[in-house]
Design a protein around this motif. Sequence first.
Motif, mmCIF file in Angstrom:
data_model
loop_
_atom_site.group_PDB
_atom_site.id
_atom_site.type_symbol
_atom_site.label_atom_id
_atom_site.label_comp_id
_atom_site.label_asym_id
_atom_site.label_seq_id
_atom_site.Cartn_x
_atom_site.Cartn_y
_atom_site.Cartn_z
ATOM 1 N N VAL A 169 -19.112 37.040 27.193
ATOM 2 C CA VAL A 169 -18.789 36.124 28.268
ATOM 3 C C VAL A 169 -17.597 35.277 27.841
ATOM 4 C CG1 VAL A 169 -19.607 34.210 29.653
ATOM 5 C CG2 VAL A 169 -21.140 36.057 29.073
ATOM 6 N N ILE A 209 -28.166 37.044 27.189
ATOM 7 C CA ILE A 209 -27.284 36.226 28.000
ATOM 8 C C ILE A 209 -27.978 35.760 29.276
ATOM 9 C CG2 ILE A 209 -26.167 38.134 29.236
ATOM 10 C CD1 ILE A 209 -24.388 35.108 27.776
ATOM 11 N N LEU A 217 -18.462 33.950 22.317
ATOM 12 C CA LEU A 217 -18.927 33.002 23.324
ATOM 13 C C LEU A 217 -18.520 31.589 22.920
ATOM 14 C CD1 LEU A 217 -21.352 33.523 25.617
ATOM 15 C CD2 LEU A 217 -22.467 31.884 24.164
ATOM 16 N N LEU A 218 -18.783 31.270 21.648
ATOM 17 C CA LEU A 218 -18.521 29.921 21.179
ATOM 18 C C LEU A 218 -17.043 29.692 20.926
ATOM 19 C CD1 LEU A 218 -21.600 29.782 18.901
ATOM 20 C CD2 LEU A 218 -21.231 28.385 20.915
ATOM 21 N N SER A 219 -16.338 30.743 20.475
ATOM 22 C CA SER A 219 -14.914 30.521 20.242
ATOM 23 C C SER A 219 -14.203 30.314 21.571
ATOM 24 C CB SER A 219 -14.301 31.692 19.472
ATOM 25 O OG SER A 219 -14.309 32.856 20.266
ATOM 26 N N ILE A 272 -16.128 28.687 13.399
ATOM 27 C CA ILE A 272 -16.608 30.016 13.797
ATOM 28 C C ILE A 272 -15.738 31.091 13.167
ATOM 29 C CG2 ILE A 272 -17.098 31.529 15.745
ATOM 30 C CD1 ILE A 272 -17.089 28.851 17.409
ATOM 31 N N ARG A 277 -25.412 40.754 18.016
ATOM 32 C CA ARG A 277 -25.545 39.501 18.699
ATOM 33 C C ARG A 277 -24.618 38.466 18.075
ATOM 34 N NH1 ARG A 277 -31.501 38.218 18.985
ATOM 35 N NH2 ARG A 277 -31.571 38.218 21.224
ATOM 36 N N ARG A 335 -21.211 38.654 19.528
ATOM 37 C CA ARG A 335 -21.185 38.181 20.899
ATOM 38 C C ARG A 335 -21.232 36.663 20.931
ATOM 39 N NH1 ARG A 335 -24.370 42.253 23.580
ATOM 40 N NH2 ARG A 335 -25.986 41.378 22.278
ATOM 41 N N GLU A 336 -22.106 36.101 20.108
ATOM 42 C CA GLU A 336 -22.217 34.655 20.125
ATOM 43 C C GLU A 336 -20.978 33.999 19.543
ATOM 44 O OE1 GLU A 336 -26.109 33.889 18.612
ATOM 45 O OE2 GLU A 336 -26.933 34.569 20.519
ATOM 46 N N ALA A 337 -20.364 34.649 18.571
ATOM 47 C CA ALA A 337 -19.148 34.078 17.992
ATOM 48 C C ALA A 337 -18.067 33.943 19.057
ATOM 49 C CB ALA A 337 -18.652 34.949 16.841
ATOM 50 N N MET A 380 -14.773 23.275 15.767
ATOM 51 C CA MET A 380 -15.719 24.299 16.181
ATOM 52 C C MET A 380 -15.071 25.674 16.064
ATOM 53 S SD MET A 380 -17.755 24.011 19.707
ATOM 54 C CE MET A 380 -18.407 25.453 20.507
ATOM 55 N N PHE A 381 -13.840 25.757 16.569
ATOM 56 C CA PHE A 381 -13.150 27.051 16.550
ATOM 57 C C PHE A 381 -12.948 27.541 15.120
ATOM 58 C CE2 PHE A 381 -9.269 29.590 16.490
ATOM 59 C CZ PHE A 381 -9.648 30.593 17.360
#
Lengths: 305, 257, 356
Positions: free
Chosen positions: A38, C136, A109-111, C319, A102, A105-107, C315-316
């Motif tokens: 997403v 999701i 999403l958050l980035s 990650i 996962r 995907r979550e990485a 945050m970026f």
Amino acid sequence: MIFDIFLLQQVINGLSIGFVYALMAIGFTLIFGVLNVVNFAHGEVYTIGAFIGLMVITALAPPLVAVVPLVLAAGALSGVGLERLAFRPFRRFTDEASQKSRAMREATLLSSLAVSIIAREIMMHLFGGDMQGVPSDYLLQRPVAIGPIMVATGSLVIFATSAVMLGALQFLLYRTQTGLGIRAVSNNQLGARYVGIDTDRTIVTTFAVGSMLGATAGILVGLYDGAISPHMGFAPGVKAFVAMVMGGLSSIPGAVACALLLGVSESIATEFLSSGWKDLITYSLLVITLVFFPQGIFGHGRERA
Amino acid sequence: MTDANTILSIDGLTRRFGGLLAVSDVTATIKQGELVGLIGPNGAGKTTLFNLITGFTPPSSGTVRFAGRDVTGLKPWQIARMGMGRTFQNLRVFPNMTVFDNVSVGAVGSFGQSPWRALFNGGAQSRAVSARSWEALERVGLADVAGEIAANLSYGKRKYLEIARALATAPRLLILDEPAAGLNDTETAELADFIRRLHAEGVTVLLVEHDMGLVMNSCSRVIVLASGRKIADGTPEQVQRDPAVLEAYLGVEDDAA
Amino acid sequence: MDVNVPDARILPSSTALPASATAWRGRQIFWTVVLLAVVFGAVPAAITATGSSYLAQIAITAMIFVILSASLNHITGTAGLLSIGHAAFYGIGAYAAALLSTKLGLPFIVTLPAAGLIAAFVGFLVAMPTMRLVSIYFAVATLGIGEMIYVILLNWVDLTRGPMGIRGIPPIELFGWQANTLLSRYMAVAVIAVVCVWVLHRLTHSYYGNALRALREDDQCADSMGIDVVRLKVEAFVVSTFFAGVAGALLSHTSAYIAPDNFRFMESILILAMVVVGGMGSLPGAVVGALFMIVLPEALRDIGDYRMIAVGATMFLSILLLPKGMLAEGASLAFVRRAFARGWTTMSGGTPVGWK
């Protein structure tokens, strides 16, 4: 009789809002298709589209028809930049396991979320947090009488633009090599790679196309509502996201249908509820959909993602 | 027909998917202490039968009795907690957890878990879970890598990790789903030894396999499935001579050719 | 089902490793003392020494967010259900405490647990229909429910006074003792935060916690190990929302004023960022992440309005550069096993595994 006409008018208003959601939802869906993730920064692309449009208008005062190509270009650029920044660095591992993992995907999403925060804050600094007015020459609020009903020019422009863009998208996806690539990567990224499709390029193209749609939606709404602000992307972003999920994540017709449904039900709801409560309709529809159709209305038993 | 020794009995088990009969009227029993093989050519309905027994798929008709109780329609975790341990065909260890923690999930599952116990009064149960997990790891020979992250183990070791996790549930019946898949001949032979040793230690095993050799060498009884039906049930020798079995296997080979 | 006692050969014997066991106990005492000394010694000392109300305010906010981050980590990090509506439950707790104390005049000793229970009850109602959703879809459902709760807080003016918010919420008081000074307010919040984190620590660092992690890794597989997946997910969500509610009550009683904007989507994202930066699934990470994300913007006060950009950039970068967070789950579990003697000693000595 009066009431009926009024209702019809509300439906038309709702459809124009719905088409705006649909333009954004298509972007979400395209990107989810190729990457299975997403893109949380999609709402910011919409805002960027609106601001670029406004800047062009205030600086050059071109005819309205000339604004759109510039906004399209800006959308494409921001899409490409977004992909570079928030998505590509996380595609270091290309094997099947990490594509489905996962964590990856979550990485992203958050980035993408982080990039959206940064983009929004930068716009806050450049333009301030307040609403920016649109020069009245460009406002799309003039009523036009079509038979007994009055329709704002904005609605008509939104209908026309959406129709053109949906047609162009259809052409792109089903009549061109690029579209074939996008569909192939959506279907099976590894398989597409094996048959010689440049997946990286296809992904960038998808971001560009999706963001062009999103940016156009932004400037259309900006000119229709007459107000542009760094926060304007959030609400339509969430609603387009909802439409994508209700549509089953990977179905473009599903996303468009659900976006129109959301737009019309919100518009009709304002007849019965004060406007503050209308957002409740969207979210209730979302939750009800998910409870009864855990994979979305148009979702087809996609593998447990 | 079901005596006290019967651990699993399935009766007239049938499953339809749309118009397709995946499993049709299968009846069989497994007694305590047996080592039974379930074989069949690809598409014979082994996986469906497996899912019917473990509760992942509800049957269209027929019953499953396990450990003296009718378990038809129960959820997988309920059946598992009654003492049915299983492994998965395509390795499904918990990749980001340590080897020991993987195995402990099996033990926790069979003891039952509650947040209150974790908060106030976990001591006795924790010791029992730890001890049983450790025992299972020692049985499969993975005690020395107990602290490793599961994803870092080799493919073969992860197979044994799955078996250890199933053993930690203290299974009254252990069902192994195609354990030889992806192993070479040496590893398959080692696995066969290991399964026979488990059986000798008193574990009841149902071995669902594609590999004829493994089943014929290890099992005392073999059930053969073809096109969703049970076509043979007997000792390896009996089954190998059974014309129906030969036809099923040869027939498939003809189709494939 | 009775607990089978396995034979003695494989039971851990504390006499087998006297030296190591003593060393463990020593380490446990050391780390516990260090943590308590920082929370109840160093920070209050710094507040007293500087006399800075600003510092006290940050310390209180940090403690509240430690609870939020640790509770979100419980559901999202440990049990693997991505929730992006956590702030809504924080809001429910805050409004519950505010309304119970201003409208009904109930004391803090009642409003605090009531706020947690009301948030947990709403969490339970939310969890029942949504726990079947995967990945999701679950995240989107929490987003939708979070926004619904925000819309209700904003528009149910008769109850919540809408955008005007609620003023005049009484400060924390306990049997006649009132937390009137900022220092006493900090101390009260810190005690509650420590208790909350301790409870979450007991829950996650146990075999129950292993079962939760198994849900995250592969819930179908956990199912066939005898784990009641749906019940465990609901439990984890209820626990998580309970603590979010408690955090909300603390906000109400320490700031005296709350408004719907305190509980918007961006707040949920901030809490999620804390968990991610700290390390998904790592309780020490969630605590450190919360402290980091609260203290960083304050430390960057000189760059003024650019600090939200700094938060996004942090945050970026985290990650990108530390995908497993500042304190990765695996390492932090090993740390807790050793430093807090929660691990189970094996026969051969070596590193502790399992849980006590």
